[in-house]
Design a protein around this motif. Structure first.
Motif, PDB file in Angstrom:
ATOM      1  N   GLU A 134       1.729 -10.424  -1.431  1.00  0.00           N
ATOM      2  CA  GLU A 134       1.580  -9.226  -0.610  1.00  0.00           C
ATOM      3  C   GLU A 134       1.334  -9.541   0.858  1.00  0.00           C
ATOM      4  O   GLU A 134       1.413  -8.664   1.707  1.00  0.00           O
ATOM      5  CB  GLU A 134       0.477  -8.324  -1.174  1.00  0.00           C
ATOM      6  CG  GLU A 134      -0.912  -8.927  -1.230  1.00  0.00           C
ATOM      7  CD  GLU A 134      -1.181  -9.623  -2.567  1.00  0.00           C
ATOM      8  OE1 GLU A 134      -0.201 -10.002  -3.247  1.00  0.00           O
ATOM      9  OE2 GLU A 134      -2.354  -9.783  -2.916  1.00  0.00           O
ATOM     10  N   GLY A 179       3.439  -5.518  -0.085  1.00  0.00           N
ATOM     11  CA  GLY A 179       2.131  -5.565   0.544  1.00  0.00           C
ATOM     12  C   GLY A 179       0.973  -5.012  -0.254  1.00  0.00           C
ATOM     13  O   GLY A 179      -0.090  -4.781   0.301  1.00  0.00           O
ATOM     14  N   HIS A 180       1.169  -4.803  -1.560  1.00  0.00           N
ATOM     15  CA  HIS A 180       0.069  -4.259  -2.350  1.00  0.00           C
ATOM     16  C   HIS A 180      -0.603  -5.352  -3.163  1.00  0.00           C
ATOM     17  O   HIS A 180       0.024  -5.938  -4.045  1.00  0.00           O
ATOM     18  CB  HIS A 180       0.571  -3.172  -3.296  1.00  0.00           C
ATOM     19  CG  HIS A 180       0.866  -1.885  -2.594  1.00  0.00           C
ATOM     20  ND1 HIS A 180       1.763  -1.805  -1.552  1.00  0.00           N
ATOM     21  CD2 HIS A 180       0.377  -0.641  -2.762  1.00  0.00           C
ATOM     22  CE1 HIS A 180       1.807  -0.557  -1.117  1.00  0.00           C
ATOM     23  NE2 HIS A 180       0.990   0.167  -1.830  1.00  0.00           N
ATOM     24  N   PRO A 181      -1.879  -5.608  -2.903  1.00  0.00           N
ATOM     25  CA  PRO A 181      -2.616  -6.548  -3.741  1.00  0.00           C
ATOM     26  C   PRO A 181      -2.807  -5.939  -5.147  1.00  0.00           C
ATOM     27  O   PRO A 181      -2.609  -4.734  -5.321  1.00  0.00           O
ATOM     28  CB  PRO A 181      -3.947  -6.719  -3.011  1.00  0.00           C
ATOM     29  CG  PRO A 181      -4.068  -5.540  -2.118  1.00  0.00           C
ATOM     30  CD  PRO A 181      -2.682  -5.092  -1.804  1.00  0.00           C
ATOM     31  N   PRO A 182      -3.187  -6.768  -6.130  1.00  0.00           N
ATOM     32  CA  PRO A 182      -3.210  -6.316  -7.531  1.00  0.00           C
ATOM     33  C   PRO A 182      -3.878  -4.960  -7.770  1.00  0.00           C
ATOM     34  O   PRO A 182      -3.358  -4.133  -8.511  1.00  0.00           O
ATOM     35  CB  PRO A 182      -3.961  -7.431  -8.242  1.00  0.00           C
ATOM     36  CG  PRO A 182      -3.643  -8.642  -7.447  1.00  0.00           C
ATOM     37  CD  PRO A 182      -3.524  -8.188  -6.023  1.00  0.00           C
ATOM     38  N   LEU A 232      -1.824  -2.079  -6.423  1.00  0.00           N
ATOM     39  CA  LEU A 232      -0.619  -2.001  -7.239  1.00  0.00           C
ATOM     40  C   LEU A 232      -0.935  -1.269  -8.545  1.00  0.00           C
ATOM     41  O   LEU A 232      -0.187  -0.408  -8.997  1.00  0.00           O
ATOM     42  CB  LEU A 232      -0.136  -3.417  -7.535  1.00  0.00           C
ATOM     43  CG  LEU A 232       1.161  -3.549  -8.309  1.00  0.00           C
ATOM     44  CD1 LEU A 232       2.318  -3.066  -7.467  1.00  0.00           C
ATOM     45  CD2 LEU A 232       1.383  -4.985  -8.736  1.00  0.00           C
ATOM     46  N   PHE A 290       6.736   3.183   0.006  1.00  0.00           N
ATOM     47  CA  PHE A 290       5.679   2.495  -0.753  1.00  0.00           C
ATOM     48  C   PHE A 290       5.023   1.375   0.048  1.00  0.00           C
ATOM     49  O   PHE A 290       3.806   1.229   0.054  1.00  0.00           O
ATOM     50  CB  PHE A 290       6.279   1.926  -2.041  1.00  0.00           C
ATOM     51  CG  PHE A 290       5.250   1.424  -3.011  1.00  0.00           C
ATOM     52  CD1 PHE A 290       4.701   2.271  -3.947  1.00  0.00           C
ATOM     53  CD2 PHE A 290       4.835   0.102  -2.981  1.00  0.00           C
ATOM     54  CE1 PHE A 290       3.751   1.812  -4.839  1.00  0.00           C
ATOM     55  CE2 PHE A 290       3.875  -0.358  -3.871  1.00  0.00           C
ATOM     56  CZ  PHE A 290       3.338   0.502  -4.800  1.00  0.00           C
ATOM     57  N   VAL A 344       7.664 -10.653   2.879  1.00  0.00           N
ATOM     58  CA  VAL A 344       8.967 -10.951   2.317  1.00  0.00           C
ATOM     59  C   VAL A 344       9.386  -9.748   1.477  1.00  0.00           C
ATOM     60  O   VAL A 344       8.646  -9.304   0.621  1.00  0.00           O
ATOM     61  CB  VAL A 344       8.894 -12.205   1.420  1.00  0.00           C
ATOM     62  CG1 VAL A 344      10.153 -12.342   0.598  1.00  0.00           C
ATOM     63  CG2 VAL A 344       8.668 -13.445   2.269  1.00  0.00           C
ATOM     64  N   GLY A 364       6.130  -4.309  -5.918  1.00  0.00           N
ATOM     65  CA  GLY A 364       4.904  -3.786  -5.310  1.00  0.00           C
ATOM     66  C   GLY A 364       4.150  -4.844  -4.540  1.00  0.00           C
ATOM     67  O   GLY A 364       3.678  -4.617  -3.425  1.00  0.00           O
ATOM     68  N   ARG A 365       4.057  -6.049  -5.123  1.00  0.00           N
ATOM     69  CA  ARG A 365       3.343  -7.129  -4.443  1.00  0.00           C
ATOM     70  C   ARG A 365       4.057  -7.475  -3.140  1.00  0.00           C
ATOM     71  O   ARG A 365       3.434  -7.582  -2.090  1.00  0.00           O
ATOM     72  CB  ARG A 365       3.278  -8.379  -5.331  1.00  0.00           C
ATOM     73  CG  ARG A 365       2.403  -8.260  -6.544  1.00  0.00           C
ATOM     74  CD  ARG A 365       0.943  -8.120  -6.222  1.00  0.00           C
ATOM     75  NE  ARG A 365       0.323  -9.294  -5.628  1.00  0.00           N
ATOM     76  CZ  ARG A 365      -0.116 -10.344  -6.313  1.00  0.00           C
ATOM     77  NH1 ARG A 365       0.001 -10.377  -7.610  1.00  0.00           N
ATOM     78  NH2 ARG A 365      -0.695 -11.356  -5.690  1.00  0.00           N
ATOM     79  N   SER A 366       5.388  -7.626  -3.208  1.00  0.00           N
ATOM     80  CA  SER A 366       6.093  -8.034  -1.997  1.00  0.00           C
ATOM     81  C   SER A 366       6.085  -6.916  -0.965  1.00  0.00           C
ATOM     82  O   SER A 366       6.341  -7.161   0.204  1.00  0.00           O
ATOM     83  CB  SER A 366       7.523  -8.477  -2.323  1.00  0.00           C
ATOM     84  OG  SER A 366       8.267  -7.374  -2.789  1.00  0.00           O
TER      85      SER A 366
END
Lengths: 544, 347
Positions: free
Chosen positions: B75, A439-442, A445, B100, B79, A435-437
């Motif tokens: 984020e 593009g979702h910040p914490p 996410l 997503f 990558v 999720g982070r990779s």
């Protein structure tokens, strides 16, 4: 690097606030020992202690037998009424022990229904064995829930292997299934024992003096809140031990989660099947149906008065407190667990432990701690206001609903914390990384991944907090603002005055309110079992 | 596209990576290989931004994402990542999983991208399925589509095929290389499977003990290993002892070999010469023979372990119709195109 530091500090602050009642109780020894202690040691303390120990042993044994046996039957076998019983066995959770106590007192009274029907010399329920029976009936669902999910999650392979090695059903249970489920069962047992030692209403009503009731006697009878706090700390010590056992057991529980292939249930037909059905009906009958019927019988004549404003006021207060507590506990629980997920360092782990220690704190102990902690906070606020020349705000914390909600939140915070912790542990950390990779910040996410995947533990813990708060008696009894009554407090007061029939209506309301969450829980587990099993299947443990 | 300079990293006070430097050109596929615990997965996680390095720099597409001054959060690194445990979101269907990372696109763009990617990974009609309804290979392809959706500058794959069974692994890894090449994706992946590395990678990095000991083409890591560890780790082979006999030659029990030697080796020094299974040719007419110690049938080939004089054992790959019994002696001939030798003492 500094941002997580600041957040860690905030988490710690929250944890300290949540633990403040406990810290205050522990700190009571700093004030020295009062003369009342010698008196207590010479007179009542040995009795309190002995009663508490016997109560814990008896209830522990009873809940183990009922909870494990029913869980095994439901998890492994099909019999008439299986579907109904699998959720009906949870029904006694809706009924607090003290309600059961006073209802059974009525049922077994000389003029009561049972005595009339059976014409047998029935035992005096208002005794230590009676209290053990009551607590067993309401607390076995803890073990049932834990053991059932452990049994269901056990791999079919382990049992099939045992079978291929010639083990019969009993041997399979005692040598394979039970050892595999033992951590879960021990965790449930620890919770049961903590609830037992914390019980106030049942033993108070039955006149069995225990440590828990002794705290109030010392506080209000001797007027010595410090000695009460010191006695409370002794009870706390026992709780710490149990909490440690529970933690330890929970850590070992993970071993059952990795198997994908679930065992199917085998069918018990004929009279054997009906015998199982009958046996499983007993705890539901004694722990819920009979008492509920008795309450209905008592309250039927007063149903027209049910909608009077007084009753609605009680109901409103109870629901308000339960809702606020649930929101607070689940919210804070999510915050703590997600903070740990983001930065899984020891600092945050200890903060979570500290914050969720409240479950170890019996209501009576908590009441002492909250009064001491919030009382001094109010004092500081009023002093400051006075110095600034402002009107004194009064007892904004200790004299309002805040005290009750705070106490219940502290006490029940561990439910969402542990539930969410276990749910979170089941989610591969790579879901977060994915999720982070992407593009979702914490926060995003959390909203899009964790929240939907934690629906089950969220629903479960919210339900448990809600029910527990509705049923909570000792802390609410002492901490409620003096013009505010709740259903639990009113029912207990009326029952204590031997106005059993008058107490029935609020008692019935607690029962009914407690029923909704039980139904919700059943539904949530049914619906979400697909999603959660998909989640466990999809996340192969990482070896990297 | 990916430039790493002197990257070092510690986890819980334990040094995990030290002095890693590597450069991966746009459109190339790099592969990190090494024994477990060598730090290859940690390196990947550092590039993605999940663990902060102690020192060194990482640039992605010319943009600094990690240096002493700042750490760009994962984020914001653009990558993509594919995981060993696949880690599809179990509560979302395939289309939602792929979409997503592009939730900020317009609905039409998003749908277009999802259906393009589904076609690309060969699962055009699977959009409404849930991950649990897919096979392992299908799940992994969805995971790759999901990682590719936001058009990342760099794709990282952490042992992406290890959850798949052997036959599927080869098929999927070839498919994936095809997809990456077709899309011109720069990718770096981690594996412990050499075949996978050889078939997929343009550049191969061999790691041990937190160090990148060689960063080179697969061909060169096999034929020109930088040191004894790489020679041992990559491919099969064994060392035979010899003595340096000239500036460009080593004398061994199998004869004298010519080739460039590592710096510092003087005539008279003892050296070990690397022998690969394909260096030893089975030839029934050869006067030189060796005893068969062990043999393994490999379908098209037979892999023999042969014992030379002095008990030295070497591998030999022969066509499988040349079946010789254990303990029999067979004729061999050496065909060394170049010599790989290391000093016997030290290194």
């Amino acid at each position: 690097m500094t941002k997580p530091r600041v957040r860690s500090l905030a988490i710690w602050l929250l944890a300290v606030v949540m633990a403040s009642p406990v810290l205050v109780v522990a700190a009571s020894w700093l004030a020295g020992v009062s003369g009342n202690w010698q008196h207590l040691l010479d007179t009542v303390l040995p009795v309190y202690l002995a009663n508490s120990v016997v109560l814990a042993l008896g209830t522990g044994t009873g809940t183990l037998l009922v909870g494990t046996a029913s869980a095994w039957a439901v998890a492994r076998f099909s019999f008439p009424g299986h579907g109904t019983l699998s959720w009906a066995l949870l029904l006694p959770m809706a009924c607090p022990a003290y309600l059961l106590a006073y209802t059974w007192t009525g049922l077994l009274a000389p003029e009561g229904l049972l005595q009339q029907a059976l014409a047998l010399p029935l035992p005096d329920i208002r005794s230590l064995p009676g209290a053990i029976a009551m607590l067993t009936l309401v607390l076995y669902p803890y073990i049932y829930l834990m053991a059932r999910s452990a049994f269901i999650q056990q791999s079919a392979v382990a049992l099939d292997v045992a079978r291929s090695l010639g083990a019969g059903p009993w041997r399979r249970f005692f040598r394979v299934a039970l050892p595999l489920a033992r951590p879960a069962i021990i965790a449930g047992l620890a919770l049961v024992l903590m609830e037992t030692l914390a019980d106030y209403g049942t033993v108070q009503y039955f006149g069995v003096p225990t440590l828990s009731t002794g705290i109030y006697r010392t506080w209000f009878g001797l007027g010595d809140i410090n000695a009460a706090a010191q006695m409370a700390s002794a009870l706390l010590l026992a709780m710490v031990l149990l909490l440690w056992v529970e933690r330890f057991a929970r850590q070992r529980r993970a071993i059952t989660d990795s198997f994908a292939q679930r065992a199917s249930r085998s069918v018990i037909s004929g009279w054997r099947g009906w015998a199982v059905t009958a046996a499983l009906c007993l705890p539901v009958l004694f722990g819920f149906l009979l008492p509920a019927l008795q309450l209905l019988a008592w309250s039927a004549p007063q149903l027209d008065s049910a909608l009077d404003s007084r009753f609605l006021g009680l109901l409103g207060n109870s629901l308000l407190i339960a809702t606020l507590t649930t929101a607070c506990a689940v919210g804070i629980g999510l915050l703590l667990i997600y903070a740990r997920r983001l930065v899984p360092d020891t600092l945050r782990r200890h903060a979570t432990r500290l914050a969720s220690f409240g479950y170890a704190v019996p209501g009576t102990v908590l009441a002492v701690g909250v009064v001491l902690a919030l009382g001094s906070t109010d004092q500081v606020i009023n002093d400051v206001a006075q110095r600034l020349g402002l009107p004194a705000p009064g007892l904004v914390f200790s004299g309002t609903l805040f005290a009750v909600v705070f106490a219940c939140t502290v006490r029940f915070l561990t439910i969402p914390v542990q539930g969410l912790e276990a749910g979170m542990a089941r989610l591969s950390i790579n879901l977060d990384h994915a999720g982070r990779s992407l593009g979702h910040p914490p926060l995003a996410l959390f909203r899009r991944v964790h929240l939907p995947l934690l629906k089950v533990p969220l629903a479960t813990s919210a339900l448990l907090v809600f029910v527990d708060t509705l049923k909570e008696l000792p802390a609410t009894l002492v901490l409620r603002p003096f013009d505010t009554n709740t259903l639990a407090v009113r029912a207990f007061e009326l029952a204590s005055d031997e106005r059993l029939a008058d107490a029935a209506l609020p008692a019935l309301a607690i029962l009914l309110a407690g029923l909704f969450p039980v139904i919700l829980l059943t539904r949530a587990t049914l619906q979400a079992s697909e999603v959660s099993s998909a989640a466990t299947d999809a996340s192969v443990p990482s070896h990297a | 596209m990916l430039d790493i300079e002197r990257l070092s990293l510690s986890l819980e006070q334990q040094p995990v990576l030290s002095g890693i430097t590597l450069h991966l050109a746009r459109g190339d596929i790099g592969c990190l290989i090494g024994p477990s615990g060598c730090g290859k997965t940690t390196l990947l996680r550092a590039i993605a931004g999940f663990v902060p390095p102690a020192s060194g720099q990482i640039h992605i597409g010319g943009r600094p994402v990690s240096d002493s001054a700042r750490q760009v959060p994962p984020e914001k690194r653009r990558v993509g990542m594919v995981f060993q445990d696949i880690a599809l979101f179990p509560h979302l269907d395939v289309a939602a999983n792929i979409a997503f990372g592009i939730s900020h696109w317009t609905a039409t763009e998003r749908q277009q991208r999802v259906s393009d990617l589904l076609k690309l990974v060969g699962l055009p009609d699977m959009g409404t399925r849930f991950p649990a309804q897919l096979s392992g290979g299908q799940q992994q392809r969805v995971a790759i589509a999901r990682a590719l959706a936001p058009k990342p500058q760099l794709l990282l794959l952490d042992e992406p095929f290890s959850a798949l069974d052997a036959e599927l692994r080869e098929q999927v890894s070839r498919d994936v290389r095809h997809i990456l090449k077709q899309e011109g994706i720069t990718a770096l992946f981690v594996t412990h499977d050499q075949n996978e590395a050889f078939t997929t990678a343009d550049m191969l990095g061999v790691m041990t003990d937190g160090q990148l000991v060689q960063w080179d083409t697969p061909y060169r890591t096999y034929h020109r290993p930088a040191n004894r560890f790489v020679a041992d780790f990559i491919g099969r082979g064994s060392f035979i002892p010899g003595t340096v006999s000239g500036a460009f030659s080593v004398q061994t029990c199998l004869g004298e070999f010519q080739g460039s030697l590592p710096a510092g080796l003087q005539p008279g020094d003892r050296a070990d010469v690397l022998i690969r299974p394909d260096d030893i040719i089975h030839d029934d007419d050869s006067p030189r023979t060796a005893r068969v110690v062990d043999r393994a049938f490999r379908g098209a080939h037979m892999l023999y372990t042969l014992e030379l004089e002095d008990g030295i054992r070497v591998p030999c790959l022969a066509p499988s119709h040349h079946a010789h019994a254990v303990d029999s002696r067979i004729g061999i001939r050496l065909e060394l195109e170049h010599i790989v030798a290391f000093s016997r003492d030290g290194e």
